[in-house]
Design a protein around this motif. Structure first.
Motif, short mmCIF file in Angstrom:
data_model
loop_
_atom_site.label_atom_id
_atom_site.label_comp_id
_atom_site.label_asym_id
_atom_site.label_seq_id
_atom_site.Cartn_x
_atom_site.Cartn_y
_atom_site.Cartn_z
N VAL A 98 30.23 18.96 37.63
CA VAL A 98 29.86 20.38 37.66
C VAL A 98 30.73 21.09 36.63
O VAL A 98 31.96 21.07 36.73
CB VAL A 98 30.09 21.00 39.06
N LYS A 99 30.07 21.68 35.62
CA LYS A 99 30.83 22.35 34.56
C LYS A 99 30.71 23.85 34.71
O LYS A 99 29.62 24.41 34.58
CB LYS A 99 30.32 21.91 33.19
N SER A 100 31.83 24.50 34.98
CA SER A 100 31.85 25.96 35.07
C SER A 100 32.01 26.55 33.68
O SER A 100 32.56 25.90 32.78
CB SER A 100 33.03 26.42 35.92
N GLY A 101 31.57 27.78 33.50
CA GLY A 101 31.71 28.43 32.21
C GLY A 101 30.83 27.79 31.14
O GLY A 101 31.14 27.87 29.96
N ALA A 102 29.73 27.15 31.58
CA ALA A 102 28.84 26.47 30.63
C ALA A 102 27.48 27.16 30.65
O ALA A 102 26.68 26.95 31.55
CB ALA A 102 28.69 25.00 31.02
N THR A 103 27.25 28.01 29.64
CA THR A 103 25.99 28.76 29.60
C THR A 103 24.95 28.00 28.79
O THR A 103 25.20 27.66 27.63
CB THR A 103 26.22 30.15 28.94
N LEU B 2 25.30 22.51 35.08
CA LEU B 2 25.90 23.46 34.14
C LEU B 2 25.82 24.86 34.74
O LEU B 2 24.74 25.34 35.10
CB LEU B 2 25.15 23.43 32.81
N GLU B 3 26.97 25.50 34.88
CA GLU B 3 27.04 26.82 35.51
C GLU B 3 27.79 27.77 34.59
O GLU B 3 28.92 27.51 34.23
CB GLU B 3 27.74 26.69 36.88
N ARG B 4 27.14 28.88 34.25
CA ARG B 4 27.77 29.79 33.28
C ARG B 4 28.99 30.51 33.87
O ARG B 4 29.90 30.89 33.17
CB ARG B 4 26.76 30.81 32.78
N ALA B 5 29.02 30.68 35.21
CA ALA B 5 30.16 31.35 35.85
C ALA B 5 30.90 30.31 36.68
O ALA B 5 31.42 29.35 36.13
CB ALA B 5 29.67 32.52 36.69
N VAL B 6 30.98 30.52 38.00
CA VAL B 6 31.54 29.50 38.88
C VAL B 6 30.47 29.14 39.91
O VAL B 6 29.61 29.97 40.21
CB VAL B 6 32.84 29.97 39.60
N PRO B 7 30.52 27.93 40.46
CA PRO B 7 29.47 27.53 41.41
C PRO B 7 29.35 28.53 42.56
O PRO B 7 30.37 28.97 43.11
CB PRO B 7 29.95 26.17 41.91
N GLY B 8 28.13 28.88 42.90
CA GLY B 8 27.90 29.79 44.03
C GLY B 8 28.26 31.22 43.73
O GLY B 8 28.39 32.04 44.64
N ALA B 9 28.37 31.56 42.44
CA ALA B 9 28.83 32.91 42.07
C ALA B 9 27.82 34.00 42.41
O ALA B 9 28.19 35.15 42.58
CB ALA B 9 29.11 32.95 40.57
N GLU B 10 26.54 33.63 42.53
CA GLU B 10 25.52 34.68 42.57
C GLU B 10 24.81 34.77 43.92
O GLU B 10 25.48 34.80 44.94
CB GLU B 10 24.55 34.47 41.39
N ALA B 11 23.47 34.81 43.91
CA ALA B 11 22.73 35.10 45.15
C ALA B 11 23.12 34.20 46.31
O ALA B 11 23.18 34.64 47.47
CB ALA B 11 21.23 34.96 44.88
N SER B 12 23.42 32.93 46.00
CA SER B 12 23.59 31.97 47.09
C SER B 12 24.79 32.27 47.99
O SER B 12 24.75 32.00 49.19
CB SER B 12 23.68 30.55 46.52
N SER B 13 25.86 32.78 47.43
CA SER B 13 27.01 33.13 48.29
C SER B 13 26.87 34.54 48.84
O SER B 13 27.62 34.93 49.74
CB SER B 13 28.32 33.03 47.51
#
Ligand SMILES: Cc1cc2nc3c(=O)[nH]c(=O)nc-3n(C[C@H](O)[C@H](O)[C@H](O)COP(=O)(O)OP(=O)(O)OC[C@H]3O[C@@H](n4cnc5c(N)ncnc54)[C@H](O)[C@@H]3O)c2cc1C
Length: 353
Positions: A170-175, A30-41
């Motif tokens: 993988v669900k994007s937009g899922a907070t 469950l990803e509130r934004a899109v996969p890899g949106a934050e620190a990892s990318s």
């Protein structure tokens, strides 16, 4: 068995892939934004095990993680066709004065005592490794030929493709708005305050937001954000080839002309700002390392948040049975991703089966 993973950064994706490889049939990320949106990318992508570790135990763990990367890169390429940019480009750590030379000599000595390759080099030796260095200030350097790098956005692309192929949802937009507890164990998560997803186990991989997910056991040390800003320069033609550190600043040449320069370490919460002072300090440090970078094009600036936990990364079991942790990796989450995924999958299958 159903496992829910909170967060689709490098930790969440790597853990989901490993769980699926070990036979867990129902894994949901469950990803509130899109996969890899934050620190990892956003990371610089250094696999700097010898340079970044602060103790013998940490060095042993970091080196194990670094040395496993070549095989992981091959595996991800074969699975997805994506090249994650793994390169053993080595790290050169520069000293401009005697105290720093003495510190580096100790780091080199400790590495060699542990059977790892490392050596002190004089100015001529440093220039033989990286001829673009500013020789005038230099007193000497430490050379770690086995340190490496990957290209984080490509790593995340490969991981997202690999988990999709493995049948992970993988669900994007899922907070995730809370971790559910029933009968003294973790029973799943609530999404956006309405939908409930029951699970046999939950993996918390929400990076620097991990402590903000309601229901996280209060006994866990808080994970707090440490902002880091980065600058991408483009040299044409490419000149630099070696990751180089000076006084905590670094340049990471990708080999194709892109040079990632970093970074700041700022305690400013989740303020998503690239600042004039940050960029100016990063550029000044990069040009101190290699003055020729002054002619490179400034291609991009960005920032993100290292997940810092007092006492180091939180991996595996938590005080709440059924809740597992893959968070708090601070400056070395890219380096530690695969190793963490293996540890989390091991603890989870052990703890739930
Ligand atoms: C400037 C900088 C340079 C770095 N350089 C390096 C380096 O050279 N080498 C290295 O090894 N490491 C480096 N790092 C560290 C590395 O990037 C991190 O340790 C690692 O990416 C953390 O991964 P993560 O999956 O825990 O967090 P993240 O990548 O931040 O992923 C967490 C995910 O969880 C999601 N999320 C949060 N809350 C919720 C919720 N409630 N519900 C659903 N989803 C949620 C977020 O949207 C996010 O996508 C660097 C970091 C920075 C910032």
């Amino acid at each position: 068995m159903r496992v829910v993973v909170i967060g689709a950064g490098v930790m969440g994706c790597a853990a989901a892939l490993e769980l699926s490889r070990r036979g867990v049939g129902d894994v949901v990320v469950l990803e509130r934004a899109v996969p890899g949106a934050e620190a990892s990318s956003a990371a610089a992508g250094m696999l700097a095990a010898q340079v970044e570790s602060k103790s013998d135990d940490e060095r042993a763990m970091f080196v194990r993680a670094r040395d496993g990367y070549a095989a992981w890169a091959t595996e991800l390429r074969e699975l997805t066709g994506v090249d994650i940019g793994y390169k053993k480009s080595g790290v050169l750590e520069l000293a401009t004065h005697g105290d720093e030379l003495a510190r580096l000599a100790r780091v080199v000595g400790d590495s060699r005592a542990a059977g790892l390759r490392a050596e002190m080099v004089d100015v001529a030796g440093a220039l033989a490794i990286e001829r673009e260095l500013a020789a005038s200030e230099l007193a000497g350097a430490a050379w770690f030929p086995d340190e490496a790098q990957v290209d984080p956005p490509r790593l995340l692309r490969a991981l997202v493709a690999a988990v999709a192929r493995a049948g992970v949802a993988v669900k994007s937009g899922a907070t995730v708005t809370s971790i559910l507890e029933e009968g003294g164990r973790c029973a799943g998560v609530a999404l956006d305050g309405r939908e409930v997803l029951h699970a046999d186990a939950v993996v918390l991989a929400a990076g620097s937001w991990s402590s903000l997910v309601p229901g996280v056991p209060s006994a866990l040390p808080a994970v707090r954000p440490v902002r880091g800003q980065l600058v991408m320069l483009e040299e044409r033609p490419p000149r630099l080839s070696t990751i180089t550190f000076l006084d905590g600043a670094y340049v990471v040449p990708r080999g194709d002309g892109r040079v990632v320069c970093g970074s700041t370490m700022e305690d400013v919460g989740h303020r998503r700002e690239v600042t004039a002072a940050g960029v100016s300090a990063i550029l000044a440090a990069a040009m101190r390392i290699a003055p020729g970078l002054g002619a490179a094009e400034l291609a991009r600036v960005w920032c993100n948040f290292r997940p810092h936990a007092e006492g180091g990364p939180q991996i595996g079991r938590s005080p709440l049975p059924g809740l597992f942790l893959a968070t708090g990796h601070h400056r070395n989450g890219i380096l530690l991703a695969k190793l963490t995924a293996e540890q989390v999958a091991g603890a989870l299958l052990d703890g739930v089966a």
